[in-house]
Structures are given as C-alpha cells and as structure tokens.
Design a protein around this motif. Sequence first.
Motif, mmCIF file in Angstrom:
data_model
loop_
_atom_site.group_PDB
_atom_site.id
_atom_site.type_symbol
_atom_site.label_atom_id
_atom_site.label_comp_id
_atom_site.label_asym_id
_atom_site.label_seq_id
_atom_site.Cartn_x
_atom_site.Cartn_y
_atom_site.Cartn_z
ATOM 1 N N PRO A 67 7.145 2.548 -2.093
ATOM 2 C CA PRO A 67 5.719 2.508 -1.724
ATOM 3 C C PRO A 67 4.942 1.419 -2.468
ATOM 4 O O PRO A 67 4.007 0.841 -1.904
ATOM 5 N N TYR A 71 2.805 -1.501 -0.816
ATOM 6 C CA TYR A 71 1.397 -1.635 -1.181
ATOM 7 C C TYR A 71 1.048 -3.081 -1.535
ATOM 8 O O TYR A 71 0.071 -3.641 -1.030
ATOM 9 N N SER A 97 -10.444 2.676 -0.994
ATOM 10 C CA SER A 97 -9.129 2.770 -0.370
ATOM 11 C C SER A 97 -8.025 2.249 -1.294
ATOM 12 O O SER A 97 -6.984 2.890 -1.474
ATOM 13 N N LEU A 98 -8.266 1.093 -1.901
ATOM 14 C CA LEU A 98 -7.254 0.494 -2.772
ATOM 15 C C LEU A 98 -6.994 1.342 -4.015
ATOM 16 O O LEU A 98 -5.843 1.533 -4.426
ATOM 17 N N THR A 100 -7.517 4.573 -4.399
ATOM 18 C CA THR A 100 -6.887 5.850 -4.041
ATOM 19 C C THR A 100 -5.379 5.682 -3.854
ATOM 20 O O THR A 100 -4.576 6.482 -4.370
ATOM 21 N N LYS A 101 -4.989 4.651 -3.134
ATOM 22 C CA LYS A 101 -3.565 4.403 -2.917
ATOM 23 C C LYS A 101 -2.844 4.078 -4.222
ATOM 24 O O LYS A 101 -1.716 4.519 -4.454
ATOM 25 N N GLU A 104 -2.095 7.155 -6.219
ATOM 26 C CA GLU A 104 -0.925 7.861 -5.711
ATOM 27 C C GLU A 104 0.359 7.220 -6.231
ATOM 28 O O GLU A 104 1.342 7.919 -6.541
ATOM 29 N N LEU A 105 0.370 5.897 -6.346
ATOM 30 C CA LEU A 105 1.541 5.201 -6.878
ATOM 31 C C LEU A 105 1.744 5.533 -8.354
ATOM 32 O O LEU A 105 2.884 5.698 -8.807
#
Length: 207
Positions: A67, A71, A97-98, A100-101, A104-105
Amino acid sequence: MICQPEKPVWWESMLTSAPSLVMSALAFGLSIRSFFYTRAKDAKARRQSIQDDFWLRKVVSPNSIEPFVKYTTELRATLPTVGVLTHIEGAQSLWSSLSTKLSELVAGFQLLDLVDETLTPKVQDHLDVIDDELATYCGNFIAMLSGEPGSAVPDRSASLLKIAEAQKAIFELIHAHQSALGNDPHGPSFGERLKRWWTTPTPPPTP
C-alpha cells in the motif's frame, strides 16, 4: 648356524603407515566440519525463510509495504501544482485525504515489530518526514489561496524529492534487515527488489 630374519622395528611400520593415517584423520576432520557447516547453513536458511518468505512477504508487505508503494506512486502522479487548486476548500480536502491515508500506512507498518522491533521506530521517522512535507505543501497552498502576505509558493518538485528520499530510506532499512539474515538462494530478496524499485516522476497534472 641358522640365520633368523630380523624382527621389524615398530617405529618403521608406523613410519610407513603414517601418511595414510594422516590422510584418514584429515578426511574425517573435514567430513565433521562439513557436517556442522551444512547444519548451520540449513538452520540459517530456515530462519531466513520464516522471516523473509512468511512474515515479510505474506504478512507485513500486503498490509504496509505494497500500500505504501501504491500511495507514493499515486502521489507522484496526482499531487497538484499551482493553478490546479483554486479554492481553499480543495487544498484542505487534499490534506485531509493525504493525511488520512498516510495514518493508515503508519498503522500497517507497526507489523514490522513481528520481524524486528527496532525497524518500526526507524521507519516511523521517515514516515514523519513524508507527513511533515505534505503538511507544509498543503499549508502553503492554503496560505497562498487565503492571500496571506509573504506566503510561500508550493514547490511540487522539491516536495516530491523529499518524499522519494524518505521512501528510499525505508526500503534501505528493510533491505539491510534482510541482508543481515543472509543471501536468498532463490534470487534477489524482497528488500532488494524494493530498493531497486524506482520510477521516473510522472509529469504533474495540467490545469
């Protein structure tokens, strides 16, 4: 007078058989050494197989490394330049958005604790660099669109370069961990393939 044959001297017989005894001893010693060397090599290969083939390839990679590659690849292709974003709301939405992703990483990379507890904080340092750079980039966009005096113009190329350097450092950490386990007899290790992974930056989207 009857002549009797001379009795052989014991050391003469030992002298004639010494070379064969020495060779036999050397051969025995080499076979013992080879046995223990093979056992140690097999044990090392098994440890590497567990670490590399199972934990990294089957558990850690699908939940963090893969992921992360996706990304950063999308980031190079879609990170907007000046003129693409024309409203503050768009810049704020981009940062949301950036970040949040990326969060998660960060959670996914916690799985590195399964293979080496010292890897996670080292990787986290470089993820923080990416987070800070994206925060600065989006913050400059927001300041510029708000009309703040003296606000810096977002520099897409410079930001992507810093992100790429942090990405490469993460791959090198994983590669160094695998190198410590030994060479993969079946070809380049997963860490080596990650280290070699590099693409030409995608041209920025046009307004």
